[in-house]
Structures are given as structure tokens and as C-alpha cells.
Write a protein that holds these residues in place. Structure first.
Motif, PDB file in Angstrom:
ATOM      1  N   GLU A   1     -10.029   1.859  -6.175  1.00 38.83           N
ATOM      2  CA  GLU A   1     -10.193   1.642  -4.832  1.00 38.83           C
ATOM      3  C   GLU A   1      -9.638   0.220  -4.236  1.00 38.83           C
ATOM      4  O   GLU A   1      -9.156   0.242  -3.209  1.00 38.83           O
ATOM      5  N   GLU A   2      -9.562  -0.767  -5.217  1.00 43.59           N
ATOM      6  CA  GLU A   2      -8.705  -2.063  -4.793  1.00 43.59           C
ATOM      7  C   GLU A   2      -7.446  -1.974  -5.047  1.00 43.59           C
ATOM      8  O   GLU A   2      -6.765  -2.942  -4.613  1.00 43.59           O
ATOM      9  N   THR A   3      -6.688  -0.756  -5.368  1.00 42.92           N
ATOM     10  CA  THR A   3      -5.156  -0.612  -5.264  1.00 42.92           C
ATOM     11  C   THR A   3      -4.913  -0.522  -3.992  1.00 42.92           C
ATOM     12  O   THR A   3      -5.254   0.217  -3.305  1.00 42.92           O
ATOM     13  N   LYS A   4      -3.750  -1.160  -3.827  1.00 47.52           N
ATOM     14  CA  LYS A   4      -3.097  -1.052  -2.209  1.00 47.52           C
ATOM     15  C   LYS A   4      -1.593  -1.027  -2.598  1.00 47.52           C
ATOM     16  O   LYS A   4      -1.184  -1.244  -3.478  1.00 47.52           O
ATOM     17  N   ALA A   5      -1.127   0.025  -1.600  1.00 47.32           N
ATOM     18  CA  ALA A   5       0.205   0.234  -1.734  1.00 47.32           C
ATOM     19  C   ALA A   5       1.161  -0.849  -1.258  1.00 47.32           C
ATOM     20  O   ALA A   5       0.877  -1.725  -0.138  1.00 47.32           O
ATOM     21  N   VAL A   6       2.279  -0.948  -1.751  1.00 46.04           N
ATOM     22  CA  VAL A   6       3.222  -2.131  -1.606  1.00 46.04           C
ATOM     23  C   VAL A   6       4.551  -1.441  -1.201  1.00 46.04           C
ATOM     24  O   VAL A   6       5.099  -0.814  -2.147  1.00 46.04           O
TER      25      VAL A   6
END
Length: 156
Positions: free
Chosen positions: A145-150
Motif C-alpha cells: 500500500e505504501e508503494t508510490k509511482a515515480v
């Protein structure tokens, strides 16, 4: 040596142990004169050789050769001694040359064994191609859930 194949005698029995784990079938046999020594002190005998199977050696001189020349091999010192008309004939090699021959023989034996095993592995194994239209299972990779797109800057 450019010896025509018509001079070879047929041979039906294979060699064992020249190439580990495999049999080697020579094209045939031929009798050739073999000389050890120099002009002043030499021995000449006719030996039978098996011709043309893949190996790292040019010739394999074993017990039949030693018996015919009444030679005594010493494997520790890489020497063969035999009686000559004037004095003892000593034929030798070096440890580095023996090591080079061992490495060449290992590479050749590995290549020959792999050439036999590779087709059999292809027959025994099945080709696994994933089906792109089939939905993935629940055990597949799921992002945290804490993965974010870069975003990636293509200019740098």
C-alpha cells in the motif's frame, strides 16, 4: 598424416574410458612404425593404432606399446624408460604439459558428453509458455500500500 581411409582396417569394438561416460567408435585400425630415441640409440617397432575419434591426444600409448618396447612407465615423473642398443632410452614430458593435456581432455569430454545429453534433455522437458490471457493467481506479486509511482525523466 594424410593416410587414405582405404588403408584402415575396420574395427567393430568401441573404446571405453577415453571419454568419460561415453563410448568412442574409431574409424578403423592401422599399423605404423614407431621410433623412440635418436640416431645413435633408437628402438623401432610397428604398433597398431585406432584412428580418428574425438580426443585431445594424438596417440594413446598403453600396455600393448609398453609390452612391445619392454618399456617401464613412471607416471609420477612423466617418463618412460626402455632398453636401447647402446644405453637406456628415456622419453619424458613436463608437469605443465601434462596439466595442459588434462585441461584439454576435460573440455573435450565435457563438450562430447553435453552434445549427447542436450538432445535428450530437449526430449524429456516440455516447453512452458505462459498464457497471457489467463488471469494471474492470488499468490502473484501484489504491490504494498505504501508503494508510490515515480515518473522517469527521459532527458537525463
Amino acid at each position: 598424416m594424410r593416410i587414405p581411409r582405404s588403408e584402415l582396417r575396420p574395427m567393430s569394438s568401441p573404446f571405453h574410458g577415453v571419454i568419460p561416460g561415453a563410448q568412442a567408435y574409431p574409424l578403423g585400425q592401422i599399423d605404423l612404425p614407431v621410433m623412440f630415441g635418436d640416431r645413435a640409440n633408437f628402438r623401432l617397432e610397428v604398433l597398431t593404432f585406432e584412428v580418428d575419434f574425438p580426443r585431445s591426444y594424438h596417440a594413446i600409448l598403453g600396455q600393448p606399446c609398453y609390452a612391445k618396447f619392454m618399456a617401464a612407465p613412471n607416471y609420477i615423473y612423466q617418463k618412460v624408460k626402455m632398453s636401447g642398443p647402446n644405453h637406456i632410452i628415456i622419453v619424458g614430458s613436463t608437469f605443465s604439459h601434462a596439466l595442459t593435456c588434462d585441461h584439454e581432455h576435460y573440455e573435450l569430454a565435457t563438450a562430447v558428453i553435453n552434445s549427447f545429453k542436450l538432445p535428450r534433455l530437449g526430449e524429456l522437458s516440455t516447453l512452458a509458455v505462459p498464457d497471457c490471457n489467463k488471469p494471474t493467481s492470488l499468490t502473484s506479486f501484489l504491490p504494498l500500500e505504501e508503494t508510490k509511482a515515480v515518473g522517469i525523466d527521459p532527458i537525463r
